[in-house]
Design a protein around this motif. Structure first.
Motif, PDB file in Angstrom:
ATOM      1  N   LYS A 180      32.510  86.515   7.337  1.00  0.00           N
ATOM      2  CA  LYS A 180      33.810  86.105   7.871  1.00  0.00           C
ATOM      3  C   LYS A 180      34.927  86.414   6.887  1.00  0.00           C
ATOM      4  O   LYS A 180      35.983  86.927   7.255  1.00  0.00           O
ATOM      5  N   ILE A 181      34.686  86.098   5.630  1.00  0.00           N
ATOM      6  CA  ILE A 181      35.704  86.326   4.606  1.00  0.00           C
ATOM      7  C   ILE A 181      35.961  87.812   4.417  1.00  0.00           C
ATOM      8  O   ILE A 181      37.114  88.241   4.310  1.00  0.00           O
TER       9      ILE A 181
ATOM     10  N   MET B 228      24.306  80.081   5.746  1.00  0.00           N
ATOM     11  CA  MET B 228      25.730  79.759   5.835  1.00  0.00           C
ATOM     12  C   MET B 228      26.545  80.649   4.904  1.00  0.00           C
ATOM     13  O   MET B 228      27.615  81.114   5.277  1.00  0.00           O
ATOM     14  N   LEU B 229      26.042  80.876   3.710  1.00  0.00           N
ATOM     15  CA  LEU B 229      26.764  81.730   2.770  1.00  0.00           C
ATOM     16  C   LEU B 229      26.887  83.152   3.298  1.00  0.00           C
ATOM     17  O   LEU B 229      27.933  83.778   3.157  1.00  0.00           O
TER      18      LEU B 229
ATOM     19  N   LYS C 179      26.903  84.099   6.456  1.00  0.00           N
ATOM     20  CA  LYS C 179      27.861  84.092   7.558  1.00  0.00           C
ATOM     21  C   LYS C 179      29.289  83.931   7.029  1.00  0.00           C
ATOM     22  O   LYS C 179      30.209  84.614   7.477  1.00  0.00           O
ATOM     23  N   ALA C 180      29.454  83.042   6.053  1.00  0.00           N
ATOM     24  CA  ALA C 180      30.783  82.832   5.477  1.00  0.00           C
ATOM     25  C   ALA C 180      31.267  84.088   4.770  1.00  0.00           C
ATOM     26  O   ALA C 180      32.436  84.452   4.869  1.00  0.00           O
ATOM     27  N   LYS C 181      30.365  84.757   4.063  1.00  0.00           N
ATOM     28  CA  LYS C 181      30.737  85.979   3.357  1.00  0.00           C
ATOM     29  C   LYS C 181      31.189  87.056   4.345  1.00  0.00           C
ATOM     30  O   LYS C 181      32.180  87.755   4.105  1.00  0.00           O
TER      31      LYS C 181
ATOM     32  N   ARG D 172      22.111  76.588   3.194  1.00  0.00           N
ATOM     33  CA  ARG D 172      23.080  77.288   2.357  1.00  0.00           C
ATOM     34  C   ARG D 172      22.970  78.809   2.437  1.00  0.00           C
ATOM     35  O   ARG D 172      23.964  79.506   2.557  1.00  0.00           O
TER      36      ARG D 172
ATOM     37  N   LEU E 211      39.406  79.185   8.061  1.00  0.00           N
ATOM     38  CA  LEU E 211      38.175  79.671   7.445  1.00  0.00           C
ATOM     39  C   LEU E 211      37.515  78.601   6.587  1.00  0.00           C
ATOM     40  O   LEU E 211      36.292  78.565   6.462  1.00  0.00           O
ATOM     41  N   ASN E 212      38.316  77.747   5.989  1.00  0.00           N
ATOM     42  CA  ASN E 212      37.801  76.728   5.087  1.00  0.00           C
ATOM     43  C   ASN E 212      37.289  75.485   5.797  1.00  0.00           C
ATOM     44  O   ASN E 212      36.658  74.644   5.176  1.00  0.00           O
TER      45      ASN E 212
ATOM     46  N   ILE F 126      35.081  73.114   8.312  1.00  0.00           N
ATOM     47  CA  ILE F 126      33.738  73.030   8.885  1.00  0.00           C
ATOM     48  C   ILE F 126      33.885  72.551  10.317  1.00  0.00           C
ATOM     49  O   ILE F 126      34.664  71.639  10.595  1.00  0.00           O
TER      50      ILE F 126
ATOM     51  N   TRP G 120      37.999  89.013   7.271  1.00  0.00           N
ATOM     52  CA  TRP G 120      39.367  88.516   7.163  1.00  0.00           C
ATOM     53  C   TRP G 120      40.144  89.317   6.123  1.00  0.00           C
ATOM     54  O   TRP G 120      41.279  89.701   6.362  1.00  0.00           O
TER      55      TRP G 120
END
Length: 108
Positions: A82-83, A75-76, A78-80, A72, A48-49, A51, A86
């Protein structure tokens, strides 16, 4: 037939389910189950971390390319997602582990 089904389980795309089945059949001990789960969880967190630099390199060919800092917001988001997915998955797995070994699941 039983041998075929057992071999098919090795190709299961859900390694957590396979670990739980092995524990239920006393193939894995409680300690082994939790060690493997912890290793898998840490590996997923590591992924997850990271790139995806290959994908980033492909994006540079686009004339409207923006750096990760400029992207940003997207991306934030999408990252949020995913997290959050998870964390939900790991929470469900801990509940399943708790059904098998409550004390050890609480420690995890």
């Amino acid at each position: 037939m039983k041998l075929i089904m057992e071999n098919w389980r090795k190709y299961n795309d859900n390694p957590f389910q396979l670990m739980c089945e092995q524990y239920d059949k006393n193939i894995l001990t409680e300690d082994q189950l939790f060690e493997r789960w912890e290793e898998a969880t840490l590996e997923e967190l590591k992924q997850l971390n990271e790139i995806d630099w290959e994908k980033e390199a492909e994006l540079t060919a686009d004339p409207d390319y923006k750096t990760p800092q400029e992207r940003r917001g997207a991306m934030l988001k999408k990252a949020k997602e995913k997290i959050n997915d998870w964390i939900l998955e790991k929470s469900i797995q801990i509940v399943e582990l708790g059904k098998r070994a409550a004390i050890r699941a609480v420690k995890s």
